[in-house]
Design an enzyme around this catalytic site. Structure first.
Site, PDB file in Angstrom:
ATOM      1  N   TYR A  72      -0.032  -0.478   7.533  1.00  0.00           N
ATOM      2  CA  TYR A  72      -0.959  -0.244   6.417  1.00  0.00           C
ATOM      3  C   TYR A  72      -0.556   1.011   5.640  1.00  0.00           C
ATOM      4  O   TYR A  72      -0.406   0.985   4.412  1.00  0.00           O
ATOM      5  CB  TYR A  72      -2.390  -0.098   6.932  1.00  0.00           C
TER       6      TYR A  72
ATOM      7  N   VAL B 209      -3.631  -2.026  -2.066  1.00  0.00           N
ATOM      8  CA  VAL B 209      -3.518  -2.679  -0.770  1.00  0.00           C
ATOM      9  C   VAL B 209      -4.859  -3.268  -0.351  1.00  0.00           C
ATOM     10  O   VAL B 209      -4.930  -4.395   0.165  1.00  0.00           O
ATOM     11  CB  VAL B 209      -3.002  -1.688   0.302  1.00  0.00           C
ATOM     12  N   GLU B 210      -5.928  -2.527  -0.574  1.00  0.00           N
ATOM     13  CA  GLU B 210      -7.248  -2.971  -0.116  1.00  0.00           C
ATOM     14  C   GLU B 210      -7.772  -4.181  -0.888  1.00  0.00           C
ATOM     15  O   GLU B 210      -8.249  -5.141  -0.277  1.00  0.00           O
ATOM     16  CB  GLU B 210      -8.261  -1.822  -0.232  1.00  0.00           C
ATOM     17  N   THR B 211      -7.705  -4.139  -2.207  1.00  0.00           N
ATOM     18  CA  THR B 211      -8.403  -5.174  -2.988  1.00  0.00           C
ATOM     19  C   THR B 211      -7.610  -5.714  -4.172  1.00  0.00           C
ATOM     20  O   THR B 211      -8.157  -6.429  -5.006  1.00  0.00           O
ATOM     21  CB  THR B 211      -9.745  -4.635  -3.519  1.00  0.00           C
TER      22      THR B 211
END
Length: 375
Positions: free
Chosen positions: A337, A141-143
């Protein structure tokens, strides 16, 4: 505060109060921006305070800050956006949000990342008792497994947000302080470190204060490097979640039939304030009847709004959140998220033949459920 500003200026409608005006009211003046950072009174005080607390050289800190460049685009990106009347607020659309993270490309990258780093993931489980699927979900999800770690110079980001954009200046000043210490201790060049426009760094998108508190040298090379070391990234995320209450083997989310009234009674916030027995005794029905949880297990109900097709109306999908859902909310305090982490981690775990993070049949908004043929 917003209403007062509108009345004072004589503006009759909220639409006339633009995001740009809000950004300008929170920004430094043109005269301030014309000065080198180290010459501004506010920055001079910051330098003195930081050097006194952290033992840094004032001339070195001043020289570093003067290398920073004000980035007006960061101000625009950080300014809260307002939805125009009569349009969809995409921040509330769970269906659209979750689909961003469940495309084939990201799923395949996640499977390969798990295979390439299985030794580190299992060692993190043994040491920190954190399930691999959640680490996989967070990095994805982040990168997107390192494909998008950000190309902003972190120094520019943190200095702009500390001294030019006033909305959360105190928070970003603390992050800038930690970033300066990282540069100093590791003898890094100020522009060698890149990240997000908010100053987050590396595969896990840690802010500098999180690197200090939770960073781990998991590959044993004598340094913490979440930009290039997948082992350090895995160990650092596991350490973070462990310290925020992760319980190995517990799902993040439990699928259940939940009514709006039940959600109103047992939902809200970021902490599991109720027990599993309370939910069950009030009629919440888990979809997986074969799974048995302790009656005193802390839980709460979380909601996922989604728009109905062809309409500006939205409904809500409800799920039961556990302590592990809360642990991920400490990473980013958004239900969307944390839900995306659970969905992505579970999908990749299924592809790997491993345990996921969601208990029960996955629920979809009603218009996405398979339709009966009537036969």
């Amino acid at each position: 505060m917003l209403r007062r500003s509108i009345l004072i200026s004589g503006i009759s409608g909220l639409a006339a109060f633009s995001g740009l005006a809000l950004a300008q009211s929170m920004s430094s003046t043109s005269a301030e921006k014309a000065l080198p950072y180290s010459k501004r009174p506010e920055v001079k005080k910051f330098i003195q305070d930081v050097c006194s607390r952290r033992g840094l050289n004032q001339d070195w800190v001043a020289a570093v800050l003067d290398q920073a460049t004000y980035q007006p685009k960061i101000e625009r990106l950080m300014t809260p956006k307002r939805t125009k009347p009569g349009t969809k607020d995409t921040r509330k659309d769970w269906e659209k949000y979750r689909n961003i993270f469940l495309g084939a490309h990201r799923l395949n990258l996640g499977v390969q990342f798990w295979k390439d780093n299985e030794t580190s993931l299992e060692r993190a489980r043994e040491i920190y008792h954190v399930d691999p699927a959640v680490i996989i979900g967070i990095i994805g999800v982040e990168t997107r497994y390192g494909e998008n770690t950000g190309n902003w110079k972190v120094l520019d980001s943190l200095v702009t947000l500390s001294f030019d954009y006033k909305r959360r200046a105190d928070f970003f000043k603390k992050e800038l302080e930690e970033f300066l210490v990282i540069l100093y201790k590791n003898d890094l060049k100020p522009f060698d470190v890149q990240g997000s426009y908010a100053g987050a760094v590396g595969l896990p998108q840690f802010m500098p204060s999180s690197i200090k508190r939770f960073g781990v040298d998991f590959d044993g090379d004598g340094k913490i490097d979440i930009n290039h070391s997948t082992a350090d990234t895995i160990g650092s995320i596991a350490n973070y979640l462990s310290k925020h209450g992760w319980v190995e083997g517990l799902p993040m989310l439990i699928e259940a039939d939940i009514s709006p009234a039940q959600a109103a009674k047992f939902g809200g916030g970021t902490n599991p304030r109720f027990t599993w027995n309370q939910l069950i005794s009030n009629g919440v029905k888990p979809l997986d009847n074969d799974e048995h949880f302790a009656g005193n297990m802390p839980v709460f109900i979380v909601d996922y709004p989604f728009y109905l097709p062809g309409s500006l109306d939205f409904e809500k999908l409800y799920r039961v959140g556990t302590k592990n859902f809360t642990a991920v909310l400490r990473y980013n305090s958004s239900y969307f998220y944390a839900g995306a982490v659970a969905e992505l981690g579970s999908a990749i775990a299924e592809m790997m033949g491993k345990r996921g993070l969601i208990d029960g049949e996955k629920l979809l908004p009603p218009h996405l459920k398979p339709q009966s043929s009537g036969i």
